[in-house]
Structures are given as structure tokens and as C-alpha cells.
Design an enzyme around this catalytic site. Structure first.
Site, mmCIF file in Angstrom:
data_model
loop_
_atom_site.group_PDB
_atom_site.id
_atom_site.type_symbol
_atom_site.label_atom_id
_atom_site.label_comp_id
_atom_site.label_asym_id
_atom_site.label_seq_id
_atom_site.Cartn_x
_atom_site.Cartn_y
_atom_site.Cartn_z
ATOM 1 N N HIS A 162 17.345 -43.814 57.041
ATOM 2 C CA HIS A 162 16.733 -45.243 57.584
ATOM 3 C C HIS A 162 18.458 -45.297 57.737
ATOM 4 O O HIS A 162 18.621 -47.122 56.889
ATOM 5 C CB HIS A 162 15.864 -45.625 56.944
ATOM 6 C CG HIS A 162 14.836 -44.827 56.807
ATOM 7 N ND1 HIS A 162 15.009 -43.894 55.579
ATOM 8 C CD2 HIS A 162 13.776 -44.679 56.788
ATOM 9 C CE1 HIS A 162 13.620 -43.468 55.548
ATOM 10 N NE2 HIS A 162 13.005 -43.318 56.793
ATOM 11 N N HIS A 213 15.561 -45.671 63.469
ATOM 12 C CA HIS A 213 15.377 -45.877 62.443
ATOM 13 C C HIS A 213 15.460 -45.152 60.954
ATOM 14 O O HIS A 213 15.555 -46.145 60.353
ATOM 15 C CB HIS A 213 13.536 -46.125 62.695
ATOM 16 C CG HIS A 213 11.890 -46.358 61.071
ATOM 17 N ND1 HIS A 213 12.675 -47.824 60.713
ATOM 18 C CD2 HIS A 213 11.522 -45.928 60.082
ATOM 19 C CE1 HIS A 213 11.709 -47.643 59.701
ATOM 20 N NE2 HIS A 213 11.507 -46.057 59.696
ATOM 21 N N HIS A 269 -20.784 -50.594 43.541
ATOM 22 C CA HIS A 269 -20.349 -51.623 42.129
ATOM 23 C C HIS A 269 -20.530 -50.174 41.125
ATOM 24 O O HIS A 269 -19.828 -50.879 40.268
ATOM 25 C CB HIS A 269 -21.386 -52.617 41.858
ATOM 26 C CG HIS A 269 -20.395 -53.668 43.250
ATOM 27 N ND1 HIS A 269 -20.513 -53.844 44.679
ATOM 28 C CD2 HIS A 269 -19.939 -55.076 42.525
ATOM 29 C CE1 HIS A 269 -20.503 -54.854 44.816
ATOM 30 N NE2 HIS A 269 -19.514 -55.664 44.010
#
Lengths: 659, 659
Positions: B30, B263, B467
Site C-alpha cells: 500500500h 491505495h 442472552h
């Protein structure tokens, strides 16, 4: 402007006491927030929210997401008094096994619940998705004189919600997309489970939301029904998403009001008695005056009229725009045009094959849309002939979610909860970690969300361990009610999408390679819908079985050839694109593919081996990955980790000789 | 104030071209951000950052976290020029197998790398943890005249980092804790992988950070070395955490500057040539003028002096405060005082037993601290005789992380990366999903982070499916280099902590029950350190084996009794508190516990069955959970899902008769 009377106040208190009563009866639950939030919920539901309790899936109803699902008692109270199919018996069975009133709201279990909530922050994220769906469908389906889709999406969030990263991402996603019909009420009570909010945060909500281009209003007294109503009216007028911070007192008028003591446990008999006195509420538990029911019924009638008018409009719309109407209400996807773009022997990555199949699917199915967490160019999941979803063009089908994996997935769930379209999302496989909980929530809600994860193994190569998925495949396969596909090549990609296109009751995951893979003859009629199948059989009774998925199928096939030629060993190769689907097959089919008598079994998959134990047993083995990989050339890494014909053959012979 | 000369500019360009050269050679990487960020990185590293390349673990060095790990080429260039053990050969081997310069920075692999980064946002979160550790240790160890701990923590973040929820949580965590020595430079280049930043966000960074009480500065020209230096000087003076937004141009002075084209791919030969011309950089690839090395060396000398002064101070400190000095540099934990608080037959949840053991451990080990994501009162993980970590009292050992699971875990990793103390964190088991990626990063970095997850099964009960953890145990067990413990009772809890207290090279997970469990006689000498052991043996050669973990061990023991008494079946019960540790045992021990010849095996665990395939094989079975559970009484749910003596006995007999 005074919109409310003493009857309204009585109805608000009825919401409070029904919540209290059910929590006391269950000896479990969260009373504090329902008591504090009751006024805002009442105003929203009665004066603003459009719904029909007899048709709780009405497409243009206003959506309501109670992001703090622990406040479920309040939602059930609202549903009961507003005439949904939640009876007083259901209310009395709060939190009991098999009841319609579980601890946290569950979509599809309870009529009128628009989303399953409880995992904090995700409700907010799903609400953002619903508001995106509303804008998208409005552009796609509204016609002059036919504002078919024009509802609001409301959510009530709490202090806990707003601390979650997924909510933070969702704030920005909504702000960027200028979702003016999203209105969020913030139950701002300055208390969390562990005590005063100041112990854990000092963020300025007004400044935070304004930084993301939200409209912000403050209601200083959360018991002031008129002020709440005015704020909602104002919010409806803005073109930005709206936050209404409503200051409330948790457990208002109870002995422990304003403290975390009233957050997560029943008030207890004595405190309930005092609270009844404080409110002047003379009724017995589960006794509510008829006048309260009448008060709610009055609002319900207005809503029924709105519903009726919409239905009449839609009937005319169906006459005038039959194709659009049909499209809007269709179920499932048209998969007739799906076929592979490649010949046997060609080299193509499954991410590219996936892209091609998605283009075909999208062409035949305008309801399909989605996006990527800033990895369109790597995931290849943009719909080519389509545009970007944004305020100037909500009809666009490509969503730039930004580097916000979790909110992306929550929003996609919200879009699919909304109905009228089907949404997918995508990122790198290794970052499935960031959004895992949203896949769970898709599965729990039976949503057909599609999650596309490319760059699926150590073969990613140079980017190294932080970008090489190892354990994610096992993780995804353990989530109940999810179908995970790891296609071996372009043929299996197409076959996987045929299954996905016909699935409407659970999420699908596609795991695709970055690197090129050969298109195989053995996969042309791949039985992906059965989860696993014999890709290449032994000539006679197999000496053993090689099992593989994805990029390792061709390796297994090559190893089979070598075993036959060089070692006169006769093996079967089983392709396993989806363990979940295979495990759902009848025992006879599973025995056909994996005969119990053949115990010499070797699984080959460039990932954590945990899922394969169930297939290879104690006499077999797995060539998998048990560390994080390394940075380097993808092919070199694959070789280093033993993904070579030689090693597969060696390992197989070792098992065979031991057996 | 003009601090910089033409030589500095040359050195900045050397950073740029070394980054370019290594990416070209690797044909992967990059380049855009390193080119744009080089000026700020240079100013920070040379003018401000205190370090000693010969002692890269120096406790009071300034910390540096490159949160966008994809910019690794820049970091390696800095390390090379600053004299760390990163040679030109290492640089040339960028992204090659086995090199010291992998695709993303890896802690412990490359000298001078303070954190493994790449998964966006987590670097930021770890930096926040480091800054917390600095404040905590300063209070604990500094004495008048001995500012032993007073370093800064710096991080460079990018647009992508700041979109991540974990970064958003970390912003608030840092703001709330007023971490004045945390200075974050924001490489603001308005471009992400997929194109212009405006496609995915429109957030106002200044307003966002100010909402969380950060100091904010803007440097409008990211090539202005003096402006950058002034901003850092200013930031050092504030008592708030500081964000310095530095406007840069990605791939500055390359043909595609300012676009996403630069990039994530090498520039390519032609564009590199043009870039060399644009910068007037006449050197060949991997050729850097001696003057550049001299320039860097000049700054290095200043840093060496600071280091030397600190070492001299520390030598005096050791004389004057030997106990504190020893405590600060100690390795491992003192586990001598750990013992169970309960007698056989008592009923106690493992979360409570865990709390008791933690209190004992904390008493003997002042370096242990940590917190909860707003669930102290449920997790029971607050250190009782201790105070709250907060600006007025950084010596407090109880951290209120807020409902920010992911940033909590990242911060705990940062604290453990920092050194000098050991940190844990806690939340509900089901929300391990929210922070999973941080456990991965702890494991990848070999950090002794401890993750405590309570409420570990369907037995949670009334709160229902959202949960109730089901698949999380399997998920945690698949992460490489993690030891997961699910203790069966108070005895196994103590034994697990004995292992954890002696572990310094990988993270540990403790999974604990909400409900009470009997303290067992069979676990008094539990061989938890071996992962699994025979808890109760058959009288003779076993007819079969029952395997169990956690709350299901007592169930298995009861089933054994029933099988013996009522059916004259003689079974062994194996307790499996940690699969990872068991799998690491010598084959002989594993055979001793699970003899290959005994194929009648039944595993019992209230969770997804995937992990058990490896132990029960094709002839065995698992009583597990394959959906999401339901809301209701915990005991009733357990029974409904088959966790009863009757069902275990039935299932066992079924296998036995089949065998």
C-alpha cells in the site's frame, strides 16, 4: 398546544403498572426504564405510530425498534393495550417457557415486534436499515398520486445502546445517508447497570449527533407529554435523521428512582406498594380500568382509518401498476437465469465467479441490493449496471457502508426485516469477526440476509496473519440456523446461489477465494443443495474417503489421482460445500455419501479443523490450520502448511496403514 | 519557529522512496498512505518519540501505534533509518515468507513494533489502553524526584480507522478518562479503498472528537513539517487526549495522487519513474544517500541520552525503592495463596467462585487490574478493596469500560502490550461475539490478556435467546493460541487461575456460570493444567466414557451413578475444562484419559456440539444445543434441552447398545 388529558396520564400509568406487575409476577425483568420511558412511548405509539394490530406485517406501517430490548415489558404492555394479539394471559406469562412474552422481544414470536433486540446497539443499527429500505422502496415504487411507501422509522435507545460501537457506526451511516424519516428517541436517564452514567461516559450527545449531521432536540422533562409530542412533530419536518434526547428518571416515583437499583431486578412487594401510592394507582396487580382500554382504543381507530386508506390506494395501484405491485410483494428470487460463465479447466477465483452470478441474479431480481464495508473493489460485489444508494439517488442498489462492518450487517438485517427487498453485504472473511453478532441476530430472526466473505484462507498471502482467516469458517458453522457455503469453484458458486435464492427463512454465508481456482468437471452437477456429495468415486468399495471444501477440492481430486496411479489406492472424494445442509439430509443420504464402514477418512481444508471431527472420527485425520498463518506468497504459504498433493497423499497413506 | 532543514526534507523523501521501493520489489503493498504520511511520521519519530533501538522494550519509551497497519512499509522504513534491527536485506524481503517485514506489522516479530495492527480501529483501541497503563503505572510507581513513568502514547490513524465502531468506542473511553498523554495524528486524506471518502462518510471529525472532550487541532498542509511539530508540541501541553487532523494527499506527487488508485497496489515501474522525477530523487531502488542516514543518526543520539538518563534514574530508584522496582519488573503472578473458599457439597456459581479467586489473586498481585463492560454487578469482577480508575484516581484498579466490549478488549490488549501490569476484562458470554476479534489479536500477539465471560449457557434462563450463549464456546475454542477454561465448580476455578497466573504468552478465557453448581469431591485435585482428566473412573475396564465440562460435569457424575446402580453399566467420567490444554498433552496422557479402544463415548455440554466431534468420534454422540434456546426458568430450559440424568442415561445406553 395541549394535546393530552388526564385520561392520557392514566394510560401512561397503566403502561407503567402493567410493566411492574408482569416483572413482579415473573420475579425477573427490568422495571426502571419502562417506568421512565412510558410517557415517550405512549406519545409515540398513540399520537404518531401508524400500525394495524390486525395486520402487523403491513408494509407501510411505521416501524418501531425498542433498541434496549431489556425494556420488553413496556413493549408488551403497548402491544396489549393497542389490541395486538398479546392477551392478559400472555402478559401474566412474561418470561415463562413457551410464552409469547419472552425476556427480550423476539421477531416472529410476538405479533407487533418489528425486531429482536437485546444485544445493545444492534436495534439502532437495524432501525437505520429499515429507514434505508423505506427510502429505497419509495423511489422504486412510489408513483405520482401513490405515496405507497412513506412511513417513519422510530427507535427508542438508551445510554447503553449509544456506547456501543455498532450504534456509533449506525449514527454515521444514517447521517451520511440523510435518513430524514428516521426518528430516534433517546431515553436519557444517566444511569446504567453498574451505576451513574458518569462512571463510564461523559460524551456530549448533542455534539456527537450534530457531528454526524443529525437534527438534535432536547426534551428536558420526560414526563411532559406535550413537549415530547412537539419534538416528534418537529423531527418529522426535518430532512436529517433526528435524535430527541428525552431526560427521564429511571424508576420514576419508585423508592429507588434515579439509581441502578431499579434497572435489572423486580421492585419487590414493599416498593411496589409505595410506588402505587406515589402514583395514586389503586388497582390490584393485573387489574387495569376499562377507561384505559377505551383511551387506547380511541387512538387505534384513527390508525385503522389510515390503514384502510392505504389499502384502498394500494388496490388502485395494483390496477394501474400491476408489475410493480407484483414485484413489491413477491416472495423469493428468480434463479432461472443462473448458470456458470466458465468452462471446465478455466481458472477463476470464486470471488469473481460469485460476482458474475450475483450480476445475473441482480438482473432478474430488482429487489436484490446491498453493499460492502469499503471493499467493493476486493469483494467484487457491486452491481455493475447500477448506481450508488445516496440521498440524491435512493434508488441506487450499491450501498457504500464505509468501514463499518457491524452496522453494515445490522442495517442489512434491518432492510430484510423491513420487507419488500432483499439485502446482502460483504467484507473480507477475516473481518466476519467484526459483525458476527449480527449474523447471529439474522439467524435468530430467520432473516434471509446474505453475507459474502471473500479472501477466505491463508492463500490471501502477503497481507499476513491479520488478514488471513483461520478460525472464522468454524465460527460461522456453529451459529444455529445459518447456511454457510464454501464453494469449490464457479460451478458450486452457481449452485450455492440457487439454494440461497430459494431461502427465505435463514441467513446465508458465501465464503469465496481471492486466488484463482480451476473450474472442475466433477462439480458440473454439484449437489450443493444437499450440502455434500460424491465428487469423484472410487472404482470399487473405497479404501478411504477424502473430504474437502472450497479451494481444497481440486487438491483432493489431484491427490486421489496420485493415490490411484502411484499407490493403487482407490479413494472417494466428497465435496462439502455446506456442512449445515449436509447434516440436515436424511440418514440414508448421509450414509450413502459417507458409509459408516469406511473409516479411513482425511479432510482437507485450509482452516481450523474443529468442524471436521464429526466426519473423520477417531480413525481419520484433518489437514487444517492451527495457527495464524504468515505473510508471503499465497502458494508458498499453502505449501508450507501442507496443502500439497504429496502431503495429502502421505497423510492419507498414514491413516490407511494404521487402520 | 523553523525547526527543519533541507536535510530533513531529504530524509522524509527517503522514507517515501524506501516504502515505494519495497512495495515495488514485493509487487504487493500500500504505497499511497506512506507517501502522504511520511512528513508527520518523520516529525513525530525524530523530534518527539523517545526510544532506544537497542532496547526496544524499554518500559518508559514513548509508544507508537500505526493503527492502519497496511502502511507497514513506512513503519519499517522508520525502524531501519532509526537503527532498529531491521536491515536493508529485511527491507528488501518485504512481505516475503519468513521475513521480519510482513504485510502488516507484527509485535514480537519485528523489533520496534509496539503492536500488531491491520484490523482497522483496533490499533487506536490498543493505543488508548497503553495510555491508560501509563497513567496507572505513573501513580503506582512514580515517587517525588522519580518520574519513572511519564511517556506519551502516539498513534497515527486513518479515515478507515475512524469509521470503525471500536475506534468510536475508544474515542469515548479516552475522552472520559482524560488521557492527556495520548496524542493521535489523523492522516486525513479523504480517500478510502473504494474511492473518495465522501462516498461513505460525512462526519465532522473536529466536532466528533470535541463531543468526547478531546483537544482538536488541524494541520492544513500535511507536508508542513513545522506546522506538524507545533501541533504536537501544543498537544503535549493539554490535559485532554489530542487529535491532530493532518490533511494529506494520498500518493502525494505520484501520477495518481489523491485517488484510491494509489491505495492498495504498487505504483508500477512507469509511475515510480515519474514520481522520482517529481521529487527530484535521483537514487536507484534501495539506494539511499549517506547524508540521510546521518540525518536520522543525529536525532537518535538525543534519544540515546534521554534513555541513559532514565536508566540512571531507575538505578537510583531501585536502590531507594527496591520493592516497588521489583514489583514493576516482575514476571508472572504469585499464585501461592489461591485456594477454594468452599467445601464439597456447597452450592456456588462459578462466577462467584471466580470472583473469590480473583480477589485472592489481586491481593497478592498488585499488578492485576481490569474491568467490565458495565456488568460489574453481574460478572462480579470488581476488585473489592479497590477503587475506580479515573482521572482523579488513576491508581484505581477497577475500570468502568462502559458498554463498549470491543474497545474494552482492545484497551486490555494495549495495557498488556505496554507491560508493567496485567489486565483482564469481562462481560456476558454471549457478548464475547462483540469483542472476538480482539481476543484474536491478543492471541496473535502472545499477550496474557484475560477474558472473563459469565452467564455461560442456556441456564441464563429468563433473558432468553439474545442472552443465552450457544455457539460462543466453540468459537472461542477455535482461535489459535488461546486457552479457554470452562470450570466445573469452585475447585476447577482455582485450578484454572493457577494455570492463568503462570501463563505469559497467550490469552486466557474463563467461562463461568450464572447459576449455582455443587462443589464436587471429584474436582479437589483437578488436573486442569492438563486440560482434561478422569474425574471418576469405572471400576474395571470402562463400558464407556462420559465427557463433560462446566455445569454439566455434575450431571455426568450423577448419570454415571445411575448407570451403575440401575443398569450395571460401568462408566468413566472425564472432565474437560480446557480442550486446548488437553490437545497439547503427550499422546500417552491423552490415551490414558480417552483410551482408543473405548468407543462408547457421550459428551454432555450445554453448547454447540462442534468441538466434541474430535473426542466422541463416529460411534459416540453429543448432547449439545443446536438452536438459540428460549426464555424461561433456567432449570426448566435445561431439562427441555435434555440436560437431565434420565436423558444422559438414555442416550448413553442407546450408543452402548448400538456399539
Amino acid at each position: 398546544q395541549q394535546d393530552f388529558t388526564i385520561s392520557d396520564q392514566l394510560a401512561v400509568n397503566a403502561l407503567r403498572f402493567m410493566s411492574i406487575d408482569m416483572i413482579e409476577a415473573a420475579k425477573s425483568g427490568h422495571p426502571g426504564s419502562p417506568i421512565g420511558m412510558a410517557p415517550m412511548a405512549y406519545v409515540l405509539w398513540e399520537k404518531f405510530l401508524n400500525f394495524n394490530p390486525q395486520d402487523d406485517k403491513w408494509l407501510n406501517r411505521d416501524r418501531f425498534v425498542l433498541s434496549g430490548g431489556h425494556c420488553s415489558a413496556l413493549l408488551y404492555s403497548l402491544l396489549h393495550f393497542n389490541g395486538f394479539d398479546v392477551s392478559l394471559t400472555d402478559i401474566k406469562n412474561f418470561r415463562q417457557l413457551g410464552s409469547k412474552t419472552p425476556g427480550h422481544p423476539e421477531y416472529q414470536l410476538t405479533p407487533g415486534v418489528d425486531a429482536s433486540t437485546g444485544p445493545l446497539g444492534q436495534g439502532f443499527g437495524m432501525a437505520v436499515g429499515m429507514a434505508m429500505a423505506e427510502r429505497h422502496l419509495a423511489v422504486q415504487y412510489n408513483r405520482p398520486g401513490y405515496p405507497l411507501i412513506d412511513h417513519y422509522t422510530y427507535s427508542i435507545v438508551g445510554d447503553g445502546d449509544l456506547m456501543e460501537g455498532v450504534a456509533e457506526e449506525a449514527i454515521n451511516l444514517a447521517g451520511k445517508n440523510r435518513l430524514g424519516r428516521l426518528i430516534v428517541l433517546y431515553d436519557s436517564n444517566d444511569v446504567t447497570l453498574d451505576g451513574p452514567l458518569s462512571l463510564s461516559t461523559n460524551e456530549n450527545a448533542a455534539a456527537r449527533f450534530k457531528a454526524a449531521h443529525w437534527d438534535y432536540q432536547l426534551v428536558e422533562d420526560g414526563t411532559d407529554l406535550n413537549a415530547i409530542a412537539q419534538a416528534i412533530r418537529n423531527a418529522q419536518q426535518t430532512s436529517q435523521p433526528s435524535l430527541i434526547e428525552v431526560k427521564t428518571i429511571i424508576g420514576y416515583n419508585t423508592p429507588d428512582e434515579g439509581t441502578s437499583k431499579v434497572h435489572g431486578s423486580p421492585l419487590g412487594k414493599q416498593n411496589v406498594a409505595i410506588t402505587r401510592e406515589n402514583y395514586g394507582w389503586p388497582y390490584e396487580p393485573f387489574e387495569y380500568p376499562t377507561t384505559v382500554y377505551q383511551q387506547f382504543a380511541q387512538y387505534t381507530e384513527d390508525k385503522a382509518r389510515n390503514y384502510q386508506e392505504w389499502q384502498e390506494m394500494f388496490a388502485d395501484y395494483q390496477q394501474e401498476f400491476p408489475t410493480a405491485a407484483q414485484q413489491l410483494t413477491r416472495q423469493g428470487m428468480d434463479i432461472a437465469n443462473l448458470s456458470s460463465h466458465h468452462q471446465v479447466g478455466e481458472m477463476v477465483s470464486t470471488r469473481v465467479a460469485n460476482a458474475e452470478t450475483m450480476q445475473d441474479l441482480a438482473a432478474a431480481n430488482p429487489q436484490l441490493w446491498g453493499g460492502s464495508a469499503d471493499l467493493f473493489s476486493s469483494n467484487k460485489t457491486a452491481l455493475k449496471d447500477n448506481q450508488i444508494f445516496r440521498p440524491a439517488n435512493y434508488g441506487g442498489r450499491n450501498i457504500y457502508f464505509g468501514v463499518r462492518e457491524f452496522a453494515m450487517a445490522a442495517a442489512v438485517n434491518g432492510i430484510n426485516l423491513h420487507g419488500g427487498s432483499t439485502a446482502y453485504c460483504s467484507t473480507f472473511m477475516v473481518f466476519s469477526d467484526y459483525l458476527k453478532s449480527a449474523i447471529r441476530l439474522a439467524a435468530l430472526q430467520h432473516l434471509p440476509s446474505v453475507f459474502i466473505f471473500t479472501h477466505d484462507s491463508l492463500a490471501v498471502g502477503e497481507d499476513g496473519p491479520t488478514h488471513e482467516p483461520v478460525e472464522q469458517l468454524a465460527m460461522l458453522r456453529t451459529i444455529p440456523n445459518v447456511q454457510v457455503f464454501r464453494p469449490a469453484d464457479a460451478n458450486e458458486v452457481v449452485a450455492a446461489w440457487r439454494v440461497i435464492g430459494q431461502t427465505d427463512d435463514r441467513p446465508s454465508v458465501i465464503v469465496a477465494s481471492r486466488q484463482n481456482l480451476p473450474v472442475l468437471a466433477e462439480t458440473i452437477n454439484a449437489a450443493v443443495q444437499r450440502g455434500a456429495y460424491v465428487a469423484a468415486d472410487a472404482a470399487g468399495v473405497p479404501d478411504g474417503i477424502l473430504l474437502a471444501s472450497g479451494s481444497e477440492l481440486s487438491l483432493a481430486l489431484n491427490a486421489k489421482e496420485c493415490l490411484e496411479k502411484d499407490f493403487q489406492v482407490d479413494v472417494r472424494v466428497v465435496s462439502v460445500p455446506s456442512m449445515e445442509l449436509f447434516n440436515e439430509q436424511p440418514a440414508a443420504y448421509r450414509e450413502e455419501v459417507l458409509p459408516d464402514a469406511v473409516r479411513t477418512r482425511l479432510a482437507v481444508e485450509m482452516a481450523n479443523p474443529q468442524p471436521w471431527g464429526q466426519y473423520v472420527g477417531l480413525d481419520g485425520a484433518v489437514i487444517g490450520v492451527d495457527d495464524f498463518g504468515m505473510s508471503g506468497n499465497g502458494a508458498a504459504i499453502s505449501a508450507k502448511y501442507g496443502f500439497t498433493v504429496e502431503n495429502v497423499v502421505d497423510q492419507f497413506l498414514t491413516i490407511l496403514r494404521k487402520g
